[in-house]
Design a protein around this motif. Structure first.
Motif, PDB file in Angstrom:
ATOM      1  N   UNK A   1      -2.514  -1.375  -3.793  1.00 39.90           N
ATOM      2  CA  UNK A   1      -3.310  -0.215  -3.373  1.00 39.90           C
ATOM      3  C   UNK A   1      -2.453   1.043  -3.474  1.00 39.90           C
ATOM      4  N   UNK A   2      -2.905   2.004  -4.301  1.00 42.69           N
ATOM      5  CA  UNK A   2      -2.155   3.237  -4.515  1.00 42.69           C
ATOM      6  C   UNK A   2      -3.120   4.411  -4.468  1.00 42.69           C
ATOM      7  N   UNK A   3      -2.860   5.357  -3.542  1.00 37.85           N
ATOM      8  CA  UNK A   3      -3.751   6.497  -3.348  1.00 37.85           C
ATOM      9  C   UNK A   3      -2.964   7.801  -3.367  1.00 37.85           C
ATOM     10  N   UNK A   4      -3.479   8.779  -4.130  1.00 38.97           N
ATOM     11  CA  UNK A   4      -2.948  10.138  -4.107  1.00 38.97           C
ATOM     12  C   UNK A   4      -4.101  11.078  -3.787  1.00 38.97           C
ATOM     13  N   UNK A   5      -3.877  11.937  -2.789  1.00 33.96           N
ATOM     14  CA  UNK A   5      -4.801  13.024  -2.489  1.00 33.96           C
ATOM     15  C   UNK A   5      -4.011  14.316  -2.645  1.00 33.96           C
ATOM     16  N   UNK A   6      -4.297  15.058  -3.728  1.00 31.35           N
ATOM     17  CA  UNK A   6      -3.573  16.296  -4.012  1.00 31.35           C
ATOM     18  C   UNK A   6      -4.566  17.447  -4.108  1.00 31.35           C
ATOM     19  N   UNK A   7      -4.248  18.546  -3.433  1.00 26.35           N
ATOM     20  CA  UNK A   7      -5.133  19.708  -3.468  1.00 26.35           C
ATOM     21  C   UNK A   7      -5.116  20.388  -4.827  1.00 26.35           C
ATOM     22  N   UNK A   8      -3.989  20.308  -5.540  1.00 24.02           N
ATOM     23  CA  UNK A   8      -3.941  20.914  -6.872  1.00 24.02           C
ATOM     24  C   UNK A   8      -3.615  19.876  -7.943  1.00 24.02           C
ATOM     25  N   UNK A   9      -2.378  19.399  -8.022  1.00 23.21           N
ATOM     26  CA  UNK A   9      -2.016  18.517  -9.135  1.00 23.21           C
ATOM     27  C   UNK A   9      -1.380  17.205  -8.702  1.00 23.21           C
ATOM     28  N   UNK A  10      -1.636  16.180  -9.515  1.00 24.93           N
ATOM     29  CA  UNK A  10      -1.016  14.863  -9.357  1.00 24.93           C
ATOM     30  C   UNK A  10      -0.393  14.494 -10.695  1.00 24.93           C
TER      31      UNK A  10
ATOM     32  N   UNK B   1       0.819  -1.213   0.000  1.00 27.27           N
ATOM     33  CA  UNK B   1       0.000   0.000   0.000  1.00 27.27           C
ATOM     34  C   UNK B   1       0.857   1.269   0.000  1.00 27.27           C
ATOM     35  N   UNK B   2       0.395   2.254  -0.784  1.00 29.36           N
ATOM     36  CA  UNK B   2       1.056   3.554  -0.865  1.00 29.36           C
ATOM     37  C   UNK B   2      -0.014   4.629  -0.752  1.00 29.36           C
ATOM     38  N   UNK B   3       0.192   5.586   0.178  1.00 29.37           N
ATOM     39  CA  UNK B   3      -0.695   6.733   0.337  1.00 29.37           C
ATOM     40  C   UNK B   3       0.157   7.994   0.286  1.00 29.37           C
ATOM     41  N   UNK B   4      -0.140   8.874  -0.683  1.00 21.51           N
ATOM     42  CA  UNK B   4       0.599  10.119  -0.849  1.00 21.51           C
ATOM     43  C   UNK B   4      -0.391  11.272  -0.810  1.00 21.51           C
ATOM     44  N   UNK B   5      -0.075  12.325  -0.039  1.00 18.21           N
ATOM     45  CA  UNK B   5      -0.954  13.501  -0.042  1.00 18.21           C
ATOM     46  C   UNK B   5      -0.145  14.779   0.100  1.00 18.21           C
ATOM     47  N   UNK B   6      -0.612  15.819  -0.591  1.00 20.80           N
ATOM     48  CA  UNK B   6       0.033  17.124  -0.558  1.00 20.80           C
ATOM     49  C   UNK B   6      -0.689  18.063  -1.499  1.00 20.80           C
ATOM     50  N   UNK B   7      -0.257  19.306  -1.560  1.00 22.66           N
ATOM     51  CA  UNK B   7      -0.850  20.248  -2.502  1.00 22.66           C
ATOM     52  C   UNK B   7      -0.579  19.764  -3.925  1.00 22.66           C
TER      53      UNK B   7
END
Length: 181
Positions: free
Chosen positions: A87-96, A64-70
């Motif tokens: 399982x791969x998740x990105x939560x980005x406020x602007x761009x991924x 599992x990988x969880x990445x978050x940032x602007x």
């Protein structure tokens, strides 16, 4: 605060099982965690997350990988040959941004396993393929001839050489002999 994790700093450390980082800005240098025993990664930044080429390549236990940032950037070959990744998740406020070959050789990772939330998403069309010219099947544990090193060691106030023979084994090099000369 910016965190920068340097190149090949922890490469092939099989005992490392999880990674959790939190800061304003996080950059993980290429090949830094390559071949480690990681099974989970959680990286959270209030500003940017940048993971450079091959940073987690050959992490055979990674699931599992969880990445978050602007903004979140995953360079090419970053998670290549992480054969258990599912399982791969990105939560980005602007761009991924995910570059080519980022998931090369990740056989268990399917479209249903990837969750990206961002205002702008850029996933290279070759993010899940392997370049023909990569020249690497991900197996960094190929048999090699033993390599000998002679290093000076201080003993009894005098410098004495020490003979170390490294042999490439599954999971990285290991010491096969150590001898004071």
């Amino acid at each position: 605060t910016q965190q920068f994790i340097g190149s090949v700093m922890i490469e092939n450390l099989e005992s490392l099982q999880s990674l959790s980082l939190s800061s304003v800005s996080i950059t993980i240098s290429g090949s830094c965690f390559k071949g480690t025993g990681l099974s989970s990664i959680s990286i959270k930044a209030t500003s940017s997350v940048t993971i450079q080429d091959k940073a987690f390549r050959n992490c055979k236990s990674l699931k599992t990988v969880e990445l978050s940032g602007a903004s979140v950037t995953v360079d090419g070959l970053t998670f290549s040959y992480c054969t258990e990744l599912n399982s791969f998740t990105i939560e980005a406020k602007s761009s991924a941004n995910i570059q080519s070959n980022a998931f090369c050789g990740c056989a268990k990772l399917t479209e249903e396993d990837i969750h990206i939330t961002a205002v702008s998403t850029n996933i290279d069309k070759d993010a899940f393929s392997c370049d023909k010219d990569d020249g690497d099947d991900g197996d960094d544990n190929k048999e090699l001839e033993p390599i000998k090193y002679i290093l000076p060691v201080k003993k009894g106030g005098k410098l004495r050489p020490i003979d170390i023979t490294l042999v490439d084994k599954e999971g990285g090099p290991s010491v096969s002999s150590l001898k004071l000369l």
